[in-house]
Write a protein that holds these residues in place. Structure first.
Motif, PDB file in Angstrom:
ATOM      1  N   PHE A 107      35.114  47.724  42.380  1.00  0.00           N
ATOM      2  CA  PHE A 107      34.531  46.244  42.103  1.00  0.00           C
ATOM      3  C   PHE A 107      33.768  46.678  40.951  1.00  0.00           C
ATOM      4  CE2 PHE A 107      34.831  42.236  44.240  1.00  0.00           C
ATOM      5  CZ  PHE A 107      34.284  41.423  43.045  1.00  0.00           C
ATOM      6  N   GLY A 111      34.204  42.763  37.050  1.00  0.00           N
ATOM      7  CA  GLY A 111      35.281  42.069  37.996  1.00  0.00           C
ATOM      8  C   GLY A 111      36.051  42.960  38.689  1.00  0.00           C
ATOM      9  N   PRO A 112      36.505  42.677  39.612  1.00  0.00           N
ATOM     10  CA  PRO A 112      37.540  43.682  40.463  1.00  0.00           C
ATOM     11  C   PRO A 112      38.891  44.186  39.953  1.00  0.00           C
ATOM     12  CG  PRO A 112      37.847  41.426  41.403  1.00  0.00           C
ATOM     13  CD  PRO A 112      37.035  41.380  40.191  1.00  0.00           C
ATOM     14  N   LEU A 113      39.239  45.348  40.138  1.00  0.00           N
ATOM     15  CA  LEU A 113      40.307  45.831  39.432  1.00  0.00           C
ATOM     16  C   LEU A 113      41.085  47.126  40.422  1.00  0.00           C
ATOM     17  CD1 LEU A 113      39.539  48.373  36.668  1.00  0.00           C
ATOM     18  CD2 LEU A 113      37.941  47.122  37.703  1.00  0.00           C
ATOM     19  N   PRO A 134      40.535  44.266  34.973  1.00  0.00           N
ATOM     20  CA  PRO A 134      40.216  42.891  36.052  1.00  0.00           C
ATOM     21  C   PRO A 134      40.735  41.711  35.279  1.00  0.00           C
ATOM     22  CG  PRO A 134      38.118  44.101  34.891  1.00  0.00           C
ATOM     23  CD  PRO A 134      39.092  44.614  34.219  1.00  0.00           C
ATOM     24  N   GLU A 135      40.972  40.621  36.170  1.00  0.00           N
ATOM     25  CA  GLU A 135      40.827  40.569  37.318  1.00  0.00           C
ATOM     26  C   GLU A 135      41.853  40.995  38.037  1.00  0.00           C
ATOM     27  OE1 GLU A 135      38.336  37.216  38.845  1.00  0.00           O
ATOM     28  OE2 GLU A 135      38.960  37.308  40.574  1.00  0.00           O
ATOM     29  N   ASP A 136      41.869  41.923  39.055  1.00  0.00           N
ATOM     30  CA  ASP A 136      43.300  42.232  39.763  1.00  0.00           C
ATOM     31  C   ASP A 136      42.838  42.976  41.108  1.00  0.00           C
ATOM     32  OD1 ASP A 136      45.920  42.931  40.053  1.00  0.00           O
ATOM     33  OD2 ASP A 136      46.081  43.401  38.182  1.00  0.00           O
ATOM     34  N   LYS A 137      43.792  42.563  42.259  1.00  0.00           N
ATOM     35  CA  LYS A 137      43.597  43.021  43.401  1.00  0.00           C
ATOM     36  C   LYS A 137      44.733  43.091  44.119  1.00  0.00           C
ATOM     37  CE  LYS A 137      39.473  40.657  44.788  1.00  0.00           C
ATOM     38  NZ  LYS A 137      38.435  39.933  45.959  1.00  0.00           N
TER      39      LYS A 137
END
Ligand code: BMA
Length: 307
Positions: A107, A111-113, A134-137
């Motif tokens: 994080f 943003g999350p990646l 980001p933004e990727d999960k």
């Protein structure tokens, strides 16, 4: 609806109350068999709101969990993208490198990646850094290469919408040939976002994908679970996808927690007989639970849902 996911009667198996040190939540674990144990790399959220990863291990993958006394992987402040914690790991054994790949959400303030760590022993960890911006999960690798390339499944967010994507890399560093693999389905239970759950499951008929689907209701999003089947040799080809969800929040621990109405599968191992899987799933961003499902039940259902 025919229920093919069967909850373990001892759920939830891991919770903040059963943890070895104070924490707010224990959820969304990566899972793998290692050294005669099932290892769960659990996301642990502390009272500052940040997450780290800690190993809990068990011989049968169901009972007698031995929980590490201290965190296994803390965010590394030398890696900018880990500033706000590390979350939701998926684990794959990479056959060519003979190493375990941990794809996890790092994080960053941007943003999350998805980032990657390689390990051979779950004691020494080799950070490879961020794979995609980001933004990727919800990222996981396939255990084998296809036409000489590593293959990643992941879930970028674009204009608030989240489809599941597939991408290719010759070296685990440079990623391209990005394509939408499983889109959201307007009007349906998975209409707003979908994301990979467990890493892809290899079967004789193709790769089973267990994914979560989100619908935003008037009050809250509901996280439910669906299945898809990808071609054995050409995984960007989707052969089947269940019309209905196969698993949904029902029990109290799946309905109330830090979040509400969330079942979030992130890992699996085969049971000793090899016919059934143990699925590990986070419940309401608070605990970890188990469901059992047979590979043939999933394949039979997928056969009725060909695309
Ligand atoms: C997703 C992720 C998960 C979480 C889920 C439900 O976006 O952030 O970590 O479990 O939402 O809140």
């Amino acid at each position: 609806m025919e229920e093919i996911f069967k909850r373990y009667e001892g759920n939830p198996i891991l919770s903040p109350e059963k943890w070895t040190y104070p924490c707010n939540a224990v959820f969304n674990p990566g899972a793998i068999e290692f050294n005669g144990y099932v290892y769960l790399l659990c996301r642990v959220e502390t009272f500052d709101g940040y997450s780290h990863l800690t190993i809990a291990k068990s011989k049968d993958g169901i009972t007698n969990w031995e929980i590490s006394e201290k965190p296994t992987l803390l965010p590394d402040q030398n890696f900018d993208e880990e500033k706000w914690g590390i979350e939701d790991p998926r684990i794959t054994y990479l056959e060519d490198l003979k190493k375990y790949a941990i794809t996890y959400v790092s994080f960053s303030p941007g943003g999350p990646l998805i980032s990657l760590i390689l390990t051979s022993d779950f004691k020494n960890f080799e950070r490879k850094g961020a794979l995609v911006p980001p933004e990727d999960k919800d990222g996981a690798l396939f255990p084998k290469k296809f036409k000489g390339k590593y293959v990643l499944i992941h879930r970028p967010i674009i204009r608030g919408e989240g489809h599941i994507w597939i991408s290719y890399s010759p070296d685990l560093i440079h990623w391209g040939e990005h394509k939408i693999l499983l889109p959201v389905r307007p009007g349906m239970w998975d209409c707003h976002r979908v994301g990979l759950g467990c890493p892809p499951i290899e079967t004789e008929d193709g790769w089973i994908i267990i994914y979560h689907g989100i619908r935003f209701t008037a009050s809250i999003p509901i996280y439910r679970v669906g299945l898809a089947l990808l071609d054995k040799e050409f995984p960007e080809k989707v052969i089947a996808r269940t019309k209905d969800w196969v698993f949904a929040p029902e029990k109290d621990y799946e309905r109330i927690g830090n979040a509400i109405n969330v079942v979030f599968p992130t890992g699996y191992v085969f049971k000793k007989d090899k016919k059934e899987l143990i699925i590990y799933y986070g419940t309401c961003d608070r605990c970890i639970a188990i469901a059992f499902v047979s590979v043939s039940d999933m394949l039979n259902l997928l056969k009725k849902n060909k695309i």
